[in-house]
Design a protein around this motif. Sequence first.
Motif, PDB file in Angstrom:
ATOM      1  N   PRO A  95       0.839  -1.203   0.000  1.00 14.29           N
ATOM      2  CA  PRO A  95       0.000   0.000   0.000  1.00 14.29           C
ATOM      3  C   PRO A  95       0.871   1.249   0.000  1.00 14.29           C
ATOM      4  O   PRO A  95       1.947   1.257   0.609  1.00 14.29           O
ATOM      5  N   PRO A  96       0.440   2.299  -0.670  1.00 17.21           N
ATOM      6  CA  PRO A  96       1.247   3.529  -0.706  1.00 17.21           C
ATOM      7  C   PRO A  96       1.518   4.053   0.699  1.00 17.21           C
ATOM      8  O   PRO A  96       0.649   3.987   1.577  1.00 17.21           O
ATOM      9  N   TRP A  97       2.738   4.564   0.901  1.00 19.97           N
ATOM     10  CA  TRP A  97       3.047   5.184   2.188  1.00 19.97           C
ATOM     11  C   TRP A  97       2.245   6.480   2.312  1.00 19.97           C
ATOM     12  O   TRP A  97       2.313   7.343   1.448  1.00 19.97           O
ATOM     13  N   ALA A  98       1.484   6.590   3.372  1.00 19.17           N
ATOM     14  CA  ALA A  98       0.607   7.744   3.551  1.00 19.17           C
ATOM     15  C   ALA A  98       1.405   8.955   4.006  1.00 19.17           C
ATOM     16  O   ALA A  98       2.392   8.843   4.736  1.00 19.17           O
ATOM     17  N   ALA A  99       0.966  10.119   3.554  1.00 15.97           N
ATOM     18  CA  ALA A  99       1.587  11.365   4.003  1.00 15.97           C
ATOM     19  C   ALA A  99       1.409  11.498   5.507  1.00 15.97           C
ATOM     20  O   ALA A  99       0.348  11.205   6.063  1.00 15.97           O
ATOM     21  N   GLY A 100       2.464  11.925   6.173  1.00 15.40           N
ATOM     22  CA  GLY A 100       2.395  12.118   7.611  1.00 15.40           C
ATOM     23  C   GLY A 100       2.839  10.922   8.428  1.00 15.40           C
ATOM     24  O   GLY A 100       3.016  11.036   9.645  1.00 15.40           O
ATOM     25  N   GLN A 101       3.020   9.765   7.782  1.00 11.74           N
ATOM     26  CA  GLN A 101       3.529   8.605   8.521  1.00 11.74           C
ATOM     27  C   GLN A 101       4.977   8.838   8.917  1.00 11.74           C
ATOM     28  O   GLN A 101       5.767   9.332   8.119  1.00 11.74           O
ATOM     29  N   THR A 102       5.327   8.473  10.129  1.00 12.48           N
ATOM     30  CA  THR A 102       6.729   8.580  10.539  1.00 12.48           C
ATOM     31  C   THR A 102       7.512   7.424   9.955  1.00 12.48           C
ATOM     32  O   THR A 102       6.952   6.374   9.609  1.00 12.48           O
ATOM     33  N   TRP A 103       8.826   7.608   9.871  1.00  9.89           N
ATOM     34  CA  TRP A 103       9.645   6.526   9.333  1.00  9.89           C
ATOM     35  C   TRP A 103       9.597   5.313  10.253  1.00  9.89           C
ATOM     36  O   TRP A 103       9.654   4.162   9.785  1.00  9.89           O
ATOM     37  N   ARG A 104       9.453   5.500  11.553  1.00 11.34           N
ATOM     38  CA  ARG A 104       9.338   4.364  12.469  1.00 11.34           C
ATOM     39  C   ARG A 104       8.061   3.562  12.189  1.00 11.34           C
ATOM     40  O   ARG A 104       8.064   2.327  12.246  1.00 11.34           O
ATOM     41  N   HIS A 105       6.989   4.258  11.887  1.00  9.30           N
ATOM     42  CA  HIS A 105       5.732   3.581  11.537  1.00  9.30           C
ATOM     43  C   HIS A 105       5.926   2.768  10.260  1.00  9.30           C
ATOM     44  O   HIS A 105       5.482   1.620  10.168  1.00  9.30           O
ATOM     45  N   ARG A 106       6.606   3.372   9.281  1.00 13.13           N
ATOM     46  CA  ARG A 106       6.808   2.664   8.009  1.00 13.13           C
ATOM     47  C   ARG A 106       7.712   1.446   8.186  1.00 13.13           C
ATOM     48  O   ARG A 106       7.450   0.378   7.623  1.00 13.13           O
ATOM     49  N   LEU A 107       8.767   1.586   8.966  1.00 12.48           N
ATOM     50  CA  LEU A 107       9.673   0.445   9.164  1.00 12.48           C
ATOM     51  C   LEU A 107       8.999  -0.658   9.965  1.00 12.48           C
ATOM     52  O   LEU A 107       9.264  -1.850   9.732  1.00 12.48           O
ATOM     53  N   THR A 108       8.140  -0.283  10.894  1.00 15.13           N
ATOM     54  CA  THR A 108       7.373  -1.296  11.614  1.00 15.13           C
ATOM     55  C   THR A 108       6.485  -2.074  10.648  1.00 15.13           C
ATOM     56  O   THR A 108       6.376  -3.308  10.730  1.00 15.13           O
ATOM     57  N   ALA A 109       5.876  -1.358   9.705  1.00 10.13           N
ATOM     58  CA  ALA A 109       5.035  -2.014   8.699  1.00 10.13           C
ATOM     59  C   ALA A 109       5.865  -2.943   7.811  1.00 10.13           C
ATOM     60  O   ALA A 109       5.423  -4.040   7.454  1.00 10.13           O
ATOM     61  N   VAL A 110       7.068  -2.511   7.441  1.00 13.13           N
ATOM     62  CA  VAL A 110       7.963  -3.349   6.643  1.00 13.13           C
ATOM     63  C   VAL A 110       8.299  -4.632   7.401  1.00 13.13           C
ATOM     64  O   VAL A 110       8.240  -5.744   6.853  1.00 13.13           O
ATOM     65  N   ALA A 111       8.652  -4.488   8.660  1.00 14.96           N
ATOM     66  CA  ALA A 111       8.999  -5.656   9.477  1.00 14.96           C
ATOM     67  C   ALA A 111       7.814  -6.599   9.608  1.00 14.96           C
ATOM     68  O   ALA A 111       7.957  -7.820   9.461  1.00 14.96           O
ATOM     69  N   GLU A 112       6.637  -6.061   9.888  1.00 13.06           N
ATOM     70  CA  GLU A 112       5.459  -6.900  10.071  1.00 13.06           C
ATOM     71  C   GLU A 112       5.095  -7.629   8.770  1.00 13.06           C
ATOM     72  O   GLU A 112       4.708  -8.806   8.804  1.00 13.06           O
TER      73      GLU A 112
END
Length: 254
Positions: A95-112
């Motif tokens: 899913p596209p990375w949403a505007a305003g997401q922190t990089w920690r949120h994105r990396l958590t999503a990558v890991a999950e």
Amino acid sequence: MTSERTGAGEPSRTLGLLWGEQPVRRKGPARSVQVPHLVGSAVELADERGLAAVTMRAVAERVGISPMSVYTYVPGKPELLDLMVDTLYAAMPRPPWAAGQTWRHRLTAVAEANRQLLVAHPWLTEVAALSRPPLGPGTMAKYEYELAAFDDTGLDDLDVDAALSHLIGFVQGHCRSAHDAARASTDTAMSDADWWAANQPVLARAFDPDSYPRAVRIGAAAGEAYGSAWDAERAWTFGLACTLAGLTALVEQE
């Protein structure tokens, strides 16, 4: 003996298959199956019975062709493994990375997302080599997407690549340990709690608190909390937090 790792096949033939560059066929009857069908059947075999069950003969039987015919589609098992891994990578949701997401949120999503993939296909932890990934469209799409999770970190290109490898390495290591723990319970037909209970009399005699004060105290606390020497969910939560904390320190240096 053939290595059951990605990147073990003949490079030019593997890349040709990954990117759909099929060799010119000799005249003859039309093919009864397509390469994606073969690859999907191989993935099913691995999911159902483990990687050892994936042989060229077994794949041929599953799709209904002769064993020798398989080699007219795929040169051998090393190339087949690359195709299997790349196919699963291609199917991962992005899913596209949403505007305003922190990089920690994105990396958590990558890991999950990577954890979910390895839980669904445990054999991947045996074959997916970080140093020689299958360089197909699925792998490239996965890599591009996961690199984008670092876009606002300020890290340079080499650090981004290293940070992503570190994160994926943590996920793979954790999932390998979780698979090993689950396999131990299956192979012995005994849960971890039952195993520790059965060994408790021996442990009580052998583990002297005076000789091993920390091991006895901390081991007992962990065993009481987890019902085992190791808990997969606790290890995941703790390990991911430590991994992200380390990357936070790296980002904050920039």
